[in-house]
Design an enzyme around this catalytic site. Structure first.
Site, PDB file in Angstrom:
ATOM      1  CB  CYS A  56      27.188  26.401  12.488  1.00 47.08           C
ATOM      2  SG  CYS A  56      27.660  26.811  10.808  1.00 47.08           S
ATOM      3  CB  CYS A  59      20.934  26.687  15.916  1.00 46.86           C
ATOM      4  SG  CYS A  59      20.113  28.211  15.408  1.00 46.86           S
ATOM      5  CG  HIS A  60      23.419  23.059  14.572  1.00 41.13           C
ATOM      6  ND1 HIS A  60      22.365  22.194  14.463  1.00 41.13           N
ATOM      7  CD2 HIS A  60      23.386  23.813  13.457  1.00 41.13           C
ATOM      8  CE1 HIS A  60      21.730  22.414  13.316  1.00 41.13           C
ATOM      9  NE2 HIS A  60      22.321  23.383  12.689  1.00 41.13           N
ATOM     10  CB  CYS A 148      27.160   3.956 -12.703  1.00 43.56           C
ATOM     11  SG  CYS A 148      26.575   5.624 -13.004  1.00 43.56           S
ATOM     12  CB  CYS A 151      32.989   0.449 -14.551  1.00 47.53           C
ATOM     13  SG  CYS A 151      33.512   0.698 -16.258  1.00 47.53           S
ATOM     14  CG  HIS A 152      31.805   2.134 -10.533  1.00 50.09           C
ATOM     15  ND1 HIS A 152      33.077   2.275 -10.029  1.00 50.09           N
ATOM     16  CD2 HIS A 152      31.648   3.131 -11.429  1.00 50.09           C
ATOM     17  CE1 HIS A 152      33.650   3.325 -10.593  1.00 50.09           C
ATOM     18  NE2 HIS A 152      32.813   3.858 -11.449  1.00 50.09           N
ATOM     19  NE  ARG A 189      36.591   9.714  -8.741  1.00 51.41           N
ATOM     20  CZ  ARG A 189      36.579   9.505 -10.045  1.00 51.41           C
ATOM     21  NH1 ARG A 189      35.945  10.337 -10.846  1.00 51.41           N
ATOM     22  NH2 ARG A 189      37.193   8.467 -10.555  1.00 51.41           N
ATOM     23  CB  CYS A 193      32.462   9.143 -13.150  1.00 50.94           C
ATOM     24  SG  CYS A 193      33.078   7.463 -12.964  1.00 50.94           S
TER      25      CYS A 193
END
Lengths: 232, 107
Positions: A56, A59-60, A148, A151-152, A189, A193
């Protein structure tokens, strides 16, 4: 009069997003605050090695040049016509051997942006993706027929069993989740859910997941990157 | 998986108490879980840990299955002489890993 003004300041649900850090409990917060106690740094170390071995840096340059990058992802890609996650962007550059390695790279790149505010650009052609993600966030699904937002947005800060329901912001991913005893991605995650409300999770790399993550990023505007966070 | 994060202050003054902290990447499989076929997953934990400072024992510990994955250990020692802190641990596969940290002690 002042009393009324204060009430107005406090009452709107999404005035200022609340990081899951504040709902995580003192033990988890202490782990996150101390880099020598945060197990996610085992992955960060591995990520530094991979940054070199995958080339990586060719280039970076140094990984520190990635400061600010994670705060801008997921990012709308005009050529593909959809938002792309940081993981997907990395994968287009380099074949990353396995998911643990990808998590390690996400952790080390995300860490460079720690403390910077999320800056997801939803203007212009990106707007329809944001709207699509927003619609998914508010769409009821699964046998429990929950969106979603139920609840959230509506019940954030209340309890589900013994746990405080967080607002569900993606500002700390990949996170070290104590329940997993490992570092995990936002996709993992979300999958948990969605399975939790007994719906069929979206496939990895699907358009729906990309739009939803894009919306979540924009929804958390005002929060700073906490990668790699610790959550219960 | 032989990743470890060790945190020790490298330059010390004699008589100073200093903390040794380490995080070891290890699954710490308890031996009480079953896989999707119902087979018991063999126990694989770090069962023994010891730390010496210039060949003098600082800490020796026996670890048990209730310790979570990627265990975090933290303990204190008192700086006496310039030298090395050697940490060694053994897991159920018999793998022995040793890590060494050099510390400089000034009067």
């Amino acid at each position: 009069m002042i009393w009324l003004l204060l009430l107005l300041l406090v009452s709107p649900a999404q005035a200022q997003p609340r990081s899951g850090y504040l709902d995580a409990g003192p033990d988890s917060r202490a782990m996150q605050d101390d880099d020598t106690a945060n197990p996610a740094f085992l992955w960060v170390e591995q990520g530094k090695v991979l940054w070199g071995s995958l080339g990586c840096g060719g280039c970076h340059g140094d990984v520190a040049t990635m400061r600010g990058v994670a705060a801008r992802y997921p990012k709308y890609d005009a050529v593909l016509g959809r938002p792309v996650s940081l993981a997907r962007r990395i994968a287009t550059h380099r074949a990353v051997p396995d998911s643990e390695d990808m998590l390690a790279l996400l952790a080390v790149i995300g860490l460079q942006s720690r403390g910077l505010p999320l800056a997801i650009d939803i203007s212009g052609p990106a707007r329809p993706s944001y709207e699509a993600g927003k619609a998914l966030f508010h769409r009821r699904q699964g046998q429990l027929n929950l969106a979603c937002a139920n609840c959230h947005d509506d019940l954030a800060g209340r309890h589900l069993g013994g746990a405080v329901i967080p607002e569900g912001h993606p500002n700390g991913y990949p996170i070290y989740r104590l329940e997993w005893q490992a570092l995990g991605s936002l996709e993992r995650r979300l999958r948990q859910c969605v399975v939790g409300v007994r719906a069929v999770p979206w496939a990895d790399g699907s358009r729906e997941l990309a739009d939803l993550e894009f919306f979540l990023g924009a929804r958390a505007a005002g929060l700073v990157v906490e990668t790699p966070a610790v959550r219960p | 998986m032989a990743r470890t994060l060790i945190n020790v202050k490298k330059t010390l003054t004699r008589g100073e108490a200093f903390e040794i902290r380490l995080l070891i990447a290890h699954p710490m499989e308890s031996g009480q879980r079953r896989d999707s076929n119902g087979q018991v997953i063999a126990r694989d934990i770090i069962n023994r840990f010891s730390c010496t400072y210039n060949d003098m024992l600082v800490l020796e510990a026996t670890l048990f299955p209730a310790i979570s994955a990627n265990p975090y250990l933290s303990f204190w020692a008192v700086a006496t002489e310039t030298g090395s802190i050697v940490m060694t641990w053994t897991d159920d596969h018999g793998t022995v890993q040793t890590e060494r940290v050099e510390v400089t002690v000034s009067a």
